[in-house]
Design a protein around this motif. Structure first.
Motif, short mmCIF file in Angstrom:
data_model
loop_
_atom_site.label_atom_id
_atom_site.label_comp_id
_atom_site.label_asym_id
_atom_site.label_seq_id
_atom_site.Cartn_x
_atom_site.Cartn_y
_atom_site.Cartn_z
N PHE A 243 0.84 -1.21 0.00
CA PHE A 243 0.00 0.00 0.00
C PHE A 243 0.87 1.25 0.00
O PHE A 243 0.60 2.22 -0.75
CB PHE A 243 -0.92 -0.01 1.22
N GLY A 244 1.91 1.27 0.82
CA GLY A 244 2.80 2.42 0.87
C GLY A 244 3.51 2.67 -0.45
O GLY A 244 3.65 3.81 -0.89
N ALA A 251 2.14 9.60 -5.82
CA ALA A 251 2.70 10.92 -5.47
C ALA A 251 3.80 11.33 -6.44
O ALA A 251 4.04 12.52 -6.64
CB ALA A 251 3.23 10.90 -4.04
N CYS A 252 4.48 10.34 -7.03
CA CYS A 252 5.55 10.62 -8.00
C CYS A 252 5.03 10.69 -9.43
O CYS A 252 5.82 10.81 -10.38
CB CYS A 252 6.63 9.56 -7.89
N GLY A 253 3.71 10.58 -9.61
CA GLY A 253 3.11 10.69 -10.94
C GLY A 253 3.13 9.41 -11.74
O GLY A 253 2.92 9.45 -12.96
N LEU A 254 3.34 8.27 -11.10
CA LEU A 254 3.35 6.99 -11.80
C LEU A 254 1.99 6.31 -11.65
O LEU A 254 1.43 6.26 -10.56
CB LEU A 254 4.45 6.08 -11.23
N ASP A 255 1.49 5.78 -12.73
CA ASP A 255 0.18 5.13 -12.72
C ASP A 255 0.35 3.66 -12.34
O ASP A 255 0.33 2.77 -13.19
CB ASP A 255 -0.47 5.27 -14.11
N LEU A 256 0.53 3.43 -11.06
CA LEU A 256 0.70 2.07 -10.53
C LEU A 256 -0.41 1.78 -9.53
O LEU A 256 -0.62 2.55 -8.58
CB LEU A 256 2.05 1.90 -9.85
N ALA A 261 2.21 -2.46 -7.85
CA ALA A 261 3.11 -2.24 -6.71
C ALA A 261 3.54 -3.57 -6.09
O ALA A 261 4.68 -3.72 -5.64
CB ALA A 261 2.42 -1.36 -5.66
N LEU A 262 2.63 -4.54 -6.07
CA LEU A 262 2.97 -5.87 -5.58
C LEU A 262 4.06 -6.49 -6.43
O LEU A 262 4.99 -7.13 -5.91
CB LEU A 262 1.72 -6.75 -5.57
N ALA A 263 3.96 -6.32 -7.75
CA ALA A 263 4.99 -6.86 -8.64
C ALA A 263 6.33 -6.20 -8.41
O ALA A 263 7.37 -6.86 -8.36
CB ALA A 263 4.55 -6.69 -10.09
N VAL A 264 6.34 -4.86 -8.26
CA VAL A 264 7.60 -4.15 -8.01
C VAL A 264 8.21 -4.61 -6.68
O VAL A 264 9.42 -4.84 -6.59
CB VAL A 264 7.36 -2.63 -7.99
N LEU A 265 7.36 -4.77 -5.67
CA LEU A 265 7.85 -5.25 -4.37
C LEU A 265 8.47 -6.63 -4.50
O LEU A 265 9.54 -6.91 -3.93
CB LEU A 265 6.70 -5.28 -3.37
N ALA A 266 7.81 -7.52 -5.23
CA ALA A 266 8.32 -8.89 -5.38
C ALA A 266 9.65 -8.91 -6.13
O ALA A 266 10.60 -9.57 -5.71
CB ALA A 266 7.28 -9.75 -6.12
N GLY A 287 16.47 -3.50 -8.52
CA GLY A 287 15.21 -4.21 -8.34
C GLY A 287 14.00 -3.35 -8.66
O GLY A 287 13.03 -3.81 -9.29
N VAL A 288 14.03 -2.08 -8.22
CA VAL A 288 12.92 -1.17 -8.53
C VAL A 288 12.81 -0.95 -10.03
O VAL A 288 11.71 -0.98 -10.60
CB VAL A 288 13.12 0.18 -7.80
N ALA A 289 13.95 -0.72 -10.69
CA ALA A 289 13.93 -0.49 -12.13
C ALA A 289 13.39 -1.71 -12.88
O ALA A 289 12.59 -1.58 -13.82
CB ALA A 289 15.34 -0.17 -12.62
N ALA A 290 13.80 -2.91 -12.47
CA ALA A 290 13.32 -4.13 -13.13
C ALA A 290 11.82 -4.31 -12.93
O ALA A 290 11.09 -4.71 -13.85
CB ALA A 290 14.08 -5.34 -12.61
N GLY A 291 11.33 -4.00 -11.72
CA GLY A 291 9.90 -4.12 -11.46
C GLY A 291 9.08 -3.12 -12.24
O GLY A 291 8.05 -3.46 -12.83
N LEU A 292 9.53 -1.87 -12.27
CA LEU A 292 8.81 -0.85 -13.03
C LEU A 292 8.82 -1.15 -14.52
O LEU A 292 7.85 -0.85 -15.24
CB LEU A 292 9.44 0.53 -12.78
#
Length: 351
Positions: A243-244, A251-256, A261-266, A287-292
């Motif tokens: 959720f966070g 807030a950063c303007g990304l449509d997630l 977000a669950l996929a990026v976290l994983a 990891g964040v870049a690969a998830g996004l």
């Protein structure tokens, strides 16, 4: 007790092993940062975020930190008398050392610290930490499989799916070993002493002692209630994190959404399985870049994704550091004491 045999002459001295870890950490950091810079800017020139974004995300991180430490209490409480406040403080201080030390060596700090506060043997507490890590690993793999079902068919998904399948097999094997230790505590110890002991007696004896301690620490497994409460706390912990992350993305303007977000976290946590440098420098951003990259085009990842990764990393690091330092001060714990992982001397009452 018989005297311990002298160390094998071929064993590398401790300083040499430490420098080897440092060298490998630097290599992993350099490789990760090189890969990251091809996808996003680790420190972007412009940091645009909605005014409500940082306060809202920091609030979720406070709840996230509380749940992360509190859930451990359900595994520790069946092992002996221990105060909830001590578990919370040790958990927060231990999280700081997990980030500060390379190769996840900080995982050993928590059991050592709580052993001094409670009198419960550190080897038993290490068993509860093993349960945590295995359950978290299986949760991450399950999260990826769920999120991947809704992800677009991009080339990177195949490699991530293979990596997650391998990680799932690893954690499932570890779970099987923990179950064997819990149900038949003497079996693995006997196997180590009679099997490996014929080839390398001293390593086999050390591993057998660790296995015995882990088995003692897994006494919570047969009790269903502590495990259920721990699992509920774990689900709440991961749900708060998702959720966070979704909140910060908006807030950063990304449509997630929550699924993205669950996929990026994983993907992020799969990347962090790679033993690396202190504070996960480079591997976190990778990891964040690969998830996004599973959901957003490269130009969006380079722009808004860079801002998102920057705030995600700095906010988490700042929160862990602030709470960890505060907890260490409350425990009156210096860095030398935290890194002294030797078991405490037995008190008058014994354990």
């Amino acid at each position: 007790m018989t005297a311990s045999p002298a160390p094998a002459p071929t064993a590398a001295p401790a300083p040499a092993r430490a420098w080897l870890r440092v060298g490998l950490s630097l290599v992993i950091t350099g490789l990760a940062l090189w890969l990251v810079q091809r996808q996003l800017d680790p420190v972007p020139d412009e940091l645009e975020i909605a005014a409500w974004g940082l306060p809202a995300y920091l609030a979720t991180l406070l709840l996230y930190a509380f749940l992360r430490s509190a859930r451990w209490w359900f595994l520790v409480r069946p092992l002996g008398q221990v105060r909830f406040g001590d578990v919370m403080l040790v958990g927060l201080a231990g999280a700081l050392w997990i980030v500060a030390l390379p190769w996840r060596l900080g995982e050993l700090v928590r059991p050592a610290l709580l052993a001094r506060r409670s009198g419960i043997p550190a080897s038993q507490l290490l068993g509860t930490v093993a349960i945590e890590r295995v359950v978290d690993g299986l949760c991450v793999c399950a999260a990826f499989f769920v999120a991947a079902a809704g992800a677009p068919d991009v080339p990177a998904l195949t490699g991530l799916y293979a990596a997650c399948t391998g990680a799932f097999a690893l954690f499932a094997t570890a779970l099987a070993v923990l179950v064997v230790l819990a149900r038949w505590p003497a079996a693995l110890e006997l196997l180590l002493r009679r099997g490996l002991g014929r080839i390398a007696a001293r390593p086999a004896a050390v591993l057998a002692d660790v296995a015995r301690g882990l088995a003692d620490g897994l006494r919570a497994l047969p009790s269903l209630r502590p495990l259920l409460l721990f699992l509920i706390g774990t689900l709440a912990y991961w749900a708060t994190n998702v959720f966070g992350m979704a909140l910060l993305a908006r807030a950063c303007g990304l449509d997630l959404g929550l699924l993205e977000a669950l996929a990026v976290l994983a993907v992020l946590n799969l990347t962090l399985l790679v033993p690396g440098p202190p504070a996960h420098v480079g591997t976190f951003q990778l990891g964040v870049a690969a998830g996004l990259g599973l959901f957003l085009p490269p130009d969006v990842v380079r722009a808004g994704g860079s801002t998102y990764a920057f705030f995600l990393y700095t906010c988490q690091l700042a929160m862990i550091a602030a709470l960890g330092i505060a907890a260490s001060l409350r425990l009156r714990l210096g860095w030398r004491a935290a890194l002294d992982l030797r078991p405490p001397a037995a008190g008058p009452a014994g354990v």
